[in-house]
Scaffold this active site. Structure first.
Site, PDB file in Angstrom:
ATOM      1  N   GLN A 200      93.288 112.437  72.835  1.00  0.00           N
ATOM      2  CA  GLN A 200      91.988 111.852  73.172  1.00  0.00           C
ATOM      3  C   GLN A 200      91.982 111.381  74.631  1.00  0.00           C
ATOM      4  OE1 GLN A 200      89.765 109.021  70.543  1.00  0.00           O
ATOM      5  NE2 GLN A 200      90.623 107.498  71.897  1.00  0.00           N
TER       6      GLN A 200
ATOM      7  N   HIS B  22      94.819  97.356  70.748  1.00  0.00           N
ATOM      8  CA  HIS B  22      93.526  97.192  71.421  1.00  0.00           C
ATOM      9  C   HIS B  22      93.601  96.076  72.470  1.00  0.00           C
ATOM     10  CE1 HIS B  22      92.173  98.682  67.308  1.00  0.00           C
ATOM     11  NE2 HIS B  22      91.610  99.568  68.099  1.00  0.00           N
TER      12      HIS B  22
HETATM   13  P1  AMP Z   1      90.259 102.934  67.954  1.00  0.00           P
HETATM   14  O1  AMP Z   1      89.665 101.611  67.620  1.00  0.00           O
HETATM   15  O2  AMP Z   1      91.280 103.417  66.981  1.00  0.00           O
HETATM   16  O3  AMP Z   1      89.200 103.966  68.271  1.00  0.00           O
HETATM   17  O4  AMP Z   1      91.067 102.730  69.300  1.00  0.00           O
HETATM   18  C1  AMP Z   1      90.445 102.208  70.448  1.00  0.00           C
HETATM   19  C2  AMP Z   1      91.383 102.353  71.614  1.00  0.00           C
HETATM   20  O5  AMP Z   1      92.588 101.640  71.332  1.00  0.00           O
HETATM   21  C3  AMP Z   1      91.783 103.806  71.876  1.00  0.00           C
HETATM   22  O6  AMP Z   1      91.835 104.018  73.283  1.00  0.00           O
HETATM   23  C4  AMP Z   1      93.151 103.887  71.251  1.00  0.00           C
HETATM   24  O7  AMP Z   1      93.980 104.863  71.830  1.00  0.00           O
HETATM   25  C5  AMP Z   1      93.686 102.500  71.513  1.00  0.00           C
HETATM   26  N1  AMP Z   1      94.771 102.169  70.575  1.00  0.00           N
HETATM   27  C6  AMP Z   1      94.716 102.186  69.222  1.00  0.00           C
HETATM   28  N2  AMP Z   1      95.920 101.879  68.687  1.00  0.00           N
HETATM   29  C7  AMP Z   1      96.760 101.691  69.731  1.00  0.00           C
HETATM   30  C8  AMP Z   1      98.152 101.367  69.848  1.00  0.00           C
HETATM   31  N3  AMP Z   1      98.922 101.180  68.777  1.00  0.00           N
HETATM   32  N4  AMP Z   1      98.680 101.250  71.085  1.00  0.00           N
HETATM   33  C9  AMP Z   1      97.896 101.452  72.178  1.00  0.00           C
HETATM   34  N5  AMP Z   1      96.593 101.751  72.138  1.00  0.00           N
HETATM   35  C10 AMP Z   1      96.020 101.869  70.942  1.00  0.00           C
END
Ligand code: AMP
Length: 277
Positions: free
Chosen positions: A151, A37
């Site tokens: 997504q 994030h």
């Molecule tokens: P989430 O809180 O899981 O909904 O993720 C929020 C954002 O962070 C989304 O755009 C995810 O794709 C991104 N994200 C989550 N985990 C990772 C990661 N390991 N590397 C890069 N982006 C991430």
């Protein structure tokens, strides 16, 4: 760094920043933040960066998964402050889904394959909340991670089709040292579970190496991944697919725009990963 719970207060702040000539970036999250994030925050171009923290009930097809989703808002706020984030939007559910609301945003096609085939309604939940966030923030930039590659492609399609002004910033997938893709859901794994789960990235990288050496068809690569994972105790493979990045259609021959994506279950937790080939 200011925290906003209402759309009205957030809009007033953003209006003021725009009047002062600032651009606005948005990093939507469901909280329990990690380096993945934070890397998105750092990728935003020169602008006032806002994050949102909202565990969106509409995108959970599994009630148990929703209830078990980890949260720690105080810790999240500390991390975002350190990154120099300007404001954080933490709405109550009713602020996003007021009583009686029924409108939905969907991106058919891209939403029906891969994750969509196993999580009915998931992406309609995602695109509905993302559309709402875009309408609330009207951001110049919004950052999404390649961790959730499908997504990301769906959001890009949404922006093109619905003529949003926002530019999507892509963030590369951030991994633990073990190779395990960082995810808030990793917090639900035991130490051993994390180590078991890291086999998924190992399998995907093996497939990537095989593709680099040439002569591999997508069927070979999928067999390689599923054979490797079938020997790891504690992993259940849900799917592994090789697709063309632009339209997420299954690929036979591997090319520069091919990507391998997979989902597994470990200790009752569903995890996803992917890598370009
Ligand atoms: P989430 O809180 O899981 O909904 O993720 C929020 C954002 O962070 C989304 O755009 C995810 O794709 C991104 N994200 C989550 N985990 C990772 C990661 N390991 N590397 C890069 N982006 C991430």
């Amino acid at each position: 760094m200011r925290v906003f719970k209402t759309i009205e207060s957030l809009r007033a702040e953003i209006l003021g920043l725009r009047r002062d000539g600032h651009q606005i970036s948005l990093v939507p999250t469901m909280g329990y933040l990690h380096e993945g994030h934070l890397s998105l925050v750092r990728r935003c171009p020169e602008s006032k960066v806002f994050a949102s923290i909202f565990v969106n009930p509409l995108q959970f097809n599994d009630k148990k998964d929703f209830e078990a989703y980890p949260t720690d808002v105080d810790r999240d706020l500390g991390l975002l402050k350190q990154e120099g984030v300007c404001g954080v939007f933490i709405p109550h559910t009713e602020e996003i889904y007021p009583r009686g609301e029924v409108s939905r945003v969907s991106v058919p096609g891209l939403s029906d394959v891969l994750e969509g085939a196993f999580r009915p309604g998931h992406f309609e939940g995602v695109t509905t909340v993302v559309a709402k966030l875009f309408n609330i923030f009207e951001p110049d930039y919004a950052a999404f991670g390649e961790k959730d590659f499908q997504q990301l492609r769906i959001v890009e399609k949404l922006v093109t089709d619905l003529r949003y002004r926002v530019k999507i910033v892509r963030g590369p997938l951030v991994r633990e040292e073990s190779g395990l893709a960082m995810s808030s859901r990793n917090a639900r794994l035991s130490c051993e579970g994390r180590s078991i789960a890291s086999s998924l990235s190992k399998a995907l990288f093996m497939a990537k190496d095989a593709a680099k050496r040439g002569a591999s068809t997508s069927d070979n690569l999928r067999a390689l991944v599923s054979d490797y994972l079938s020997k790891v105790r504690g992993i259940e493979l849900e799917y592994v697919e090789v697709v063309t990045e632009s339209d997420l259609s299954p690929t036979k021959e591997i090319g520069s725009g091919s990507r391998i994506l997979a989902a597994i279950w470990v200790e009752g937790v569903r995890l996803i990963d992917n890598t370009p080939l």
